[in-house]
Design a protein around this motif. Structure first.
Motif, PDB file in Angstrom:
ATOM      1  N   LEU A 150       8.100  -7.649 -13.147  1.00  0.00           N
ATOM      2  CA  LEU A 150       7.292  -8.535 -13.993  1.00  0.00           C
ATOM      3  C   LEU A 150       5.921  -8.808 -13.387  1.00  0.00           C
ATOM      4  O   LEU A 150       4.965  -9.111 -14.101  1.00  0.00           O
ATOM      5  N   SER A 151       5.809  -8.701 -12.063  1.00  0.00           N
ATOM      6  CA  SER A 151       4.551  -9.016 -11.384  1.00  0.00           C
ATOM      7  C   SER A 151       3.507  -7.915 -11.509  1.00  0.00           C
ATOM      8  O   SER A 151       2.345  -8.116 -11.142  1.00  0.00           O
ATOM      9  N   GLN A 152       3.902  -6.770 -12.030  1.00  0.00           N
ATOM     10  CA  GLN A 152       2.968  -5.653 -12.147  1.00  0.00           C
ATOM     11  C   GLN A 152       1.857  -5.982 -13.149  1.00  0.00           C
ATOM     12  O   GLN A 152       2.121  -6.404 -14.268  1.00  0.00           O
ATOM     13  N   ILE A 163      13.988 -10.141 -24.855  1.00  0.00           N
ATOM     14  CA  ILE A 163      13.317 -10.053 -23.559  1.00  0.00           C
ATOM     15  C   ILE A 163      11.804 -10.069 -23.746  1.00  0.00           C
ATOM     16  O   ILE A 163      11.077 -10.738 -23.007  1.00  0.00           O
ATOM     17  N   GLN A 164      11.326  -9.349 -24.754  1.00  0.00           N
ATOM     18  CA  GLN A 164       9.887  -9.301 -25.035  1.00  0.00           C
ATOM     19  C   GLN A 164       9.301 -10.695 -25.182  1.00  0.00           C
ATOM     20  O   GLN A 164       8.257 -11.017 -24.613  1.00  0.00           O
ATOM     21  N   HIS A 179       4.400  -6.743 -22.351  1.00  0.00           N
ATOM     22  CA  HIS A 179       5.776  -7.159 -22.615  1.00  0.00           C
ATOM     23  C   HIS A 179       6.604  -6.083 -23.320  1.00  0.00           C
ATOM     24  O   HIS A 179       7.817  -6.011 -23.120  1.00  0.00           O
ATOM     25  N   ASN A 180       5.964  -5.242 -24.126  1.00  0.00           N
ATOM     26  CA  ASN A 180       6.711  -4.160 -24.780  1.00  0.00           C
ATOM     27  C   ASN A 180       7.206  -3.143 -23.753  1.00  0.00           C
ATOM     28  O   ASN A 180       8.379  -2.758 -23.739  1.00  0.00           O
ATOM     29  N   GLN A 181       6.297  -2.728 -22.890  1.00  0.00           N
ATOM     30  CA  GLN A 181       6.630  -1.737 -21.871  1.00  0.00           C
ATOM     31  C   GLN A 181       7.625  -2.295 -20.852  1.00  0.00           C
ATOM     32  O   GLN A 181       8.606  -1.633 -20.493  1.00  0.00           O
ATOM     33  N   LYS A 182       7.377  -3.513 -20.405  1.00  0.00           N
ATOM     34  CA  LYS A 182       8.236  -4.103 -19.377  1.00  0.00           C
ATOM     35  C   LYS A 182       9.633  -4.409 -19.900  1.00  0.00           C
ATOM     36  O   LYS A 182      10.627  -4.228 -19.184  1.00  0.00           O
TER      37      LYS A 182
END
Length: 228
Positions: free
Chosen positions: A36-38, A72-73, A82-85
């Motif tokens: 998430l920190s990326q 999750i998004q 948020h879509n990618q993660k």
């Protein structure tokens, strides 16, 4: 000289509050927290992680593997991408749950490089995330490297400008003891944020100003960047 610089930075940076508030997470929680920190700030990634904890109560491979991506998004939106993660979180969770049986004992038991390779076999998990899990959770002697640590290492002449991740990691590790790795890691990040900034570093008040060769120091001047 580089070892002296590292020693001064570790002495001057006050990381006591960070250590006091440090919360040990599980290997899987640490993986999700780091993912998430990326490409975002610590504040936003922590908020996203807290949102997940509130939503799902427990952050485990099984729970996130079975979650809807839309759920999750919504919870991690503040962390950006948020879509990618969210897609990556579900993909990783499914692998760990179905193929690893949610077992992270290998980070303690396998030889260091083997444990590192297994973590990095997960989609989207690179050196930094693997090393954070190995050092922060399993207390293995490996130094995670971020952009601050890379920038500082190049500025002080510890590594050449074309140095890669493992070049920086190994150079620093060669100058410190295994017991110092976590402290040096945190101290360098604090130093990079507060003093040795990417632009307009605080060279006049820097505690290692008298030792630093100031390689590629960028200062902001009237809207333009000038290299010294």
């Amino acid at each position: 000289m580089s070892s002296e610089i590292l020693a001064i930075i570790a002495k001057e940076m006050d990381i006591s509050k960070f250590i006091k508030n440090w919360k040990l997470l599980s290997p899987f929680e640490t993986l999700i927290r780091t993912l998430l920190s990326q490409n975002t700030t610590d504040k936003n990634s922590l908020a996203a992680f807290d949102n997940l904890q509130v939503k799902f109560k427990n952050i485990t491979p099984e729970i996130l593997a079975k979650a809807n991506q839309s759920e999750i998004q919504e919870e991690i939106r503040i962390a950006g991408l948020h879509n990618q993660k969210s897609k990556r979180i579900i993909e990783i969770s499914q692998i760990i749950f179905s193929e690893w049986n949610s077992d992270f004992l290998f980070i303690y038991d396998l030889p260091l490089e083997d444990a590192r390779k297994k973590l990095m076999s997960l989609p989207g998990i690179g050196n930094k995330t693997a090393d954070i899990i190995l050092n922060f959770v399993a207390k293995r002697p490996i130094l995670p490297v971020d952009t601050h640590i890379t920038r500082i290492s190049k500025r002080i002449g510890l590594v050449p400008q074309n140095a890669k991740y493992d070049d920086v990691r190994q150079a620093i590790e060669s100058l410190i003891s295994e017991e110092q790795i976590f402290t040096i890691h945190v101290s360098l990040i604090f130093f990079g944020r507060q003093v040795c900034k990417a632009i307009n570093p605080q060279c006049p008040t820097c505690p290692v100003n008298h030792l630093c060769p100031k390689i590629i120091v960028v200062k902001q001047k009237k809207g333009k960047k000038a290299k010294k």
